[in-house]
Design a protein around this motif. Structure first.
Motif, PDB file in Angstrom:
ATOM      1  N   GLN A   1       0.800  -1.225   0.000  1.00  0.00           N
ATOM      2  CA  GLN A   1       0.000   0.000   0.000  1.00  0.00           C
ATOM      3  C   GLN A   1       0.827   1.266   0.000  1.00  0.00           C
ATOM      4  O   GLN A   1       0.307   2.338  -0.268  1.00  0.00           O
ATOM      5  CB  GLN A   1      -0.895   0.019   1.249  1.00  0.00           C
ATOM      6  N   PHE A   2       2.136   1.163   0.365  1.00  0.00           N
ATOM      7  CA  PHE A   2       2.957   2.365   0.529  1.00  0.00           C
ATOM      8  C   PHE A   2       4.292   2.254  -0.198  1.00  0.00           C
ATOM      9  O   PHE A   2       4.765   1.160  -0.464  1.00  0.00           O
ATOM     10  CB  PHE A   2       3.261   2.607   2.021  1.00  0.00           C
ATOM     11  N   ASP A   3       4.878   3.421  -0.434  1.00  0.00           N
ATOM     12  CA  ASP A   3       6.244   3.509  -0.932  1.00  0.00           C
ATOM     13  C   ASP A   3       6.983   4.337   0.115  1.00  0.00           C
ATOM     14  O   ASP A   3       6.713   5.534   0.266  1.00  0.00           O
ATOM     15  CB  ASP A   3       6.237   4.217  -2.304  1.00  0.00           C
ATOM     16  N   ARG A   4       7.882   3.694   0.853  1.00  0.00           N
ATOM     17  CA  ARG A   4       8.553   4.425   1.938  1.00  0.00           C
ATOM     18  C   ARG A   4       9.732   5.206   1.380  1.00  0.00           C
ATOM     19  O   ARG A   4      10.578   4.653   0.674  1.00  0.00           O
ATOM     20  CB  ARG A   4       9.014   3.456   3.032  1.00  0.00           C
ATOM     21  N   SER A   5       9.812   6.497   1.724  1.00  0.00           N
ATOM     22  CA  SER A   5      10.937   7.304   1.241  1.00  0.00           C
ATOM     23  C   SER A   5      12.048   7.324   2.295  1.00  0.00           C
ATOM     24  O   SER A   5      11.882   6.840   3.409  1.00  0.00           O
ATOM     25  CB  SER A   5      10.468   8.708   0.876  1.00  0.00           C
ATOM     26  N   ALA A   6      13.198   7.897   1.930  1.00  0.00           N
ATOM     27  CA  ALA A   6      14.398   7.828   2.780  1.00  0.00           C
ATOM     28  C   ALA A   6      14.160   8.450   4.155  1.00  0.00           C
ATOM     29  O   ALA A   6      14.779   8.045   5.137  1.00  0.00           O
ATOM     30  CB  ALA A   6      15.559   8.502   2.070  1.00  0.00           C
ATOM     31  N   ASP A   7      13.257   9.417   4.260  1.00  0.00           N
ATOM     32  CA  ASP A   7      13.004  10.021   5.579  1.00  0.00           C
ATOM     33  C   ASP A   7      11.960   9.232   6.382  1.00  0.00           C
ATOM     34  O   ASP A   7      11.521   9.664   7.445  1.00  0.00           O
ATOM     35  CB  ASP A   7      12.571  11.486   5.423  1.00  0.00           C
ATOM     36  N   GLY A   8      11.556   8.072   5.868  1.00  0.00           N
ATOM     37  CA  GLY A   8      10.628   7.215   6.618  1.00  0.00           C
ATOM     38  C   GLY A   8       9.164   7.454   6.303  1.00  0.00           C
ATOM     39  O   GLY A   8       8.300   6.715   6.779  1.00  0.00           O
ATOM     40  N   THR A   9       8.864   8.475   5.503  1.00  0.00           N
ATOM     41  CA  THR A   9       7.463   8.749   5.175  1.00  0.00           C
ATOM     42  C   THR A   9       6.882   7.618   4.342  1.00  0.00           C
ATOM     43  O   THR A   9       7.527   7.141   3.406  1.00  0.00           O
ATOM     44  CB  THR A   9       7.349  10.051   4.325  1.00  0.00           C
ATOM     45  N   LYS A  10       5.667   7.217   4.695  1.00  0.00           N
ATOM     46  CA  LYS A  10       4.997   6.174   3.907  1.00  0.00           C
ATOM     47  C   LYS A  10       4.014   6.865   2.950  1.00  0.00           C
ATOM     48  O   LYS A  10       2.967   7.338   3.369  1.00  0.00           O
ATOM     49  CB  LYS A  10       4.272   5.195   4.832  1.00  0.00           C
ATOM     50  N   ASN A  11       4.382   6.886   1.680  1.00  0.00           N
ATOM     51  CA  ASN A  11       3.525   7.525   0.679  1.00  0.00           C
ATOM     52  C   ASN A  11       2.619   6.470   0.056  1.00  0.00           C
ATOM     53  O   ASN A  11       3.105   5.411  -0.346  1.00  0.00           O
ATOM     54  CB  ASN A  11       4.392   8.145  -0.427  1.00  0.00           C
ATOM     55  N   PRO A  12       1.307   6.732  -0.037  1.00  0.00           N
ATOM     56  CA  PRO A  12       0.419   5.731  -0.628  1.00  0.00           C
ATOM     57  C   PRO A  12       0.833   5.402  -2.059  1.00  0.00           C
ATOM     58  O   PRO A  12       1.212   6.294  -2.827  1.00  0.00           O
ATOM     59  CB  PRO A  12      -0.952   6.412  -0.607  1.00  0.00           C
ATOM     60  N   LEU A  13       0.799   4.108  -2.401  1.00  0.00           N
ATOM     61  CA  LEU A  13       1.099   3.700  -3.777  1.00  0.00           C
ATOM     62  C   LEU A  13      -0.054   4.149  -4.676  1.00  0.00           C
ATOM     63  O   LEU A  13      -1.190   4.271  -4.209  1.00  0.00           O
ATOM     64  CB  LEU A  13       1.226   2.183  -3.875  1.00  0.00           C
ATOM     65  N   PRO A  14       0.233   4.363  -5.964  1.00  0.00           N
ATOM     66  CA  PRO A  14      -0.852   4.798  -6.861  1.00  0.00           C
ATOM     67  C   PRO A  14      -2.019   3.819  -6.849  1.00  0.00           C
ATOM     68  O   PRO A  14      -3.175   4.222  -6.884  1.00  0.00           O
ATOM     69  CB  PRO A  14      -0.182   4.847  -8.234  1.00  0.00           C
ATOM     70  N   ARG A  15      -1.698   2.504  -6.769  1.00  0.00           N
ATOM     71  CA  ARG A  15      -2.770   1.498  -6.751  1.00  0.00           C
ATOM     72  C   ARG A  15      -2.364   0.386  -5.779  1.00  0.00           C
ATOM     73  O   ARG A  15      -1.287  -0.198  -5.943  1.00  0.00           O
ATOM     74  CB  ARG A  15      -2.946   0.900  -8.151  1.00  0.00           C
ATOM     75  N   PRO A  16      -3.205   0.097  -4.775  1.00  0.00           N
ATOM     76  CA  PRO A  16      -2.853  -0.991  -3.858  1.00  0.00           C
ATOM     77  C   PRO A  16      -2.603  -2.277  -4.630  1.00  0.00           C
ATOM     78  O   PRO A  16      -3.288  -2.572  -5.615  1.00  0.00           O
ATOM     79  CB  PRO A  16      -4.089  -1.122  -2.963  1.00  0.00           C
ATOM     80  N   SER A  17      -1.595  -3.040  -4.197  1.00  0.00           N
ATOM     81  CA  SER A  17      -1.135  -4.190  -4.970  1.00  0.00           C
ATOM     82  C   SER A  17      -0.872  -5.385  -4.069  1.00  0.00           C
ATOM     83  O   SER A  17      -0.936  -5.267  -2.845  1.00  0.00           O
ATOM     84  CB  SER A  17       0.149  -3.805  -5.718  1.00  0.00           C
TER      85      SER A  17
END
Ligand code: SER
Length: 261
Positions: A205-221
């Motif tokens: 559901q997420f794409d975690r960035s280097a600062d730890g933020t969990k960004n929602p993926l464009p489409r849950p997979s």
């Protein structure tokens, strides 16, 4: 059932459900500076999950060679101490890139294990991420699943990420109970080696960035992974992966050459 047959059935089962069969990628991931080695079946699909890469299919199935000797998923210290860890192993996986989500993944996994492979449902347990009520409810309504064998575990066990960054999400694991001679009652929550995780269903559901933020993926997979060596042990009625045909034929030949049979 030999490992070759398990591989074949897995691919055929998911191809029959519209999944594109994709060959195992290299053990050295292409264009991925965050990993030394391919450590999961989803690695070759990482950019497909994040939406950076487009393919002409939205469902895939693979048997991916994996190496877990460094980084986040490092099994090296467990090899030789447990009956189920390896450095190099094969992961059977089915993937949905914004196509189906939790319900279909759960249904397909349960049906493969209990119908195609014919594993006794009474020996299976399931875990879900502690606050994933949706996954819990979906499992509880699958015919044959005993709700008392669904356990909720925390982030350490039931939240999967590939590395410090990249696609991640809550997961649900299926365990096989190898029986009372291998430990206490109580299911996977006991952490007893009696219960061996055979299949992990990750709800990406997420794409975690280097600062730890969990960004929602464009489409849950969906990203699932089942250890071929572990399911082979189940199908061959042995506890130790090294007692399966995957290793026994090699070890027998080596022993013969060494004159120690
Ligand atoms: N990526 C998950 C794992 O490696 C499921 O495939 O367990």
């Amino acid at each position: 059932m030999k490992a070759n047959e398990i591989r074949r059935r897995f691919l055929q089962y998911f191809q029959g459900d519209g999944h594109e069969a994709v060959s195992s990628g290299s053990l050295i991931p292409a264009n991925d500076p965050t990993l030394f080695f391919t450590n999961a079946g989803m690695v070759p699909f990482k950019d497909v999950f994040t939406g950076r890469e487009k393919r002409d299919y939205s469902r895939a199935v693979s048997v991916q060679k994996c190496l877990r000797v460094s980084g986040k998923h490092n099994d090296l210290e467990n090899v030789g101490h447990t009956a189920r860890h390896h450095t190099l192993f094969e992961m059977l996986g089915n993937f949905s890139f914004g196509d189906y989500f939790k319900e279909h993944a759960i249904h397909m996994a349960w049906r493969f294990l209990t119908e195609d492979l014919g594993i006794d449902k009474d020996r299976l347990w399931v875990t879900v991420f502690e606050d994933d009520d949706e996954a819990h409810a979906l499992w509880a309504k699958v015919p044959g699943v005993d709700p008392s064998k669904i356990q909720r575990l925390g982030e350490k066990d039931n939240f999967w990420s590939m590395g410090d960054t990249g696609p991640c999400g809550p997961c649900s694991e299926i365990f096989f109970d190898h029986g009372p001679e291998h430990g206490e009652e109580g299911g996977p929550a006991t952490e007893s080696d009696r219960y061996v995780e055979i299949w992990n269903l990750v709800f990406m559901q997420f794409d975690r960035s280097a600062d730890g933020t969990k960004n929602p993926l464009p489409r849950p997979s969906i990203d699932t992974g089942m250890g071929l060596e572990r399911v082979a042990a189940v199908m061959q009625g042995v506890y130790n992966n090294y007692d399966t045909d995957i290793f026994q034929e090699l070890m027998g030949k080596a022993a013969q050459i060494a004159g120690v049979t």
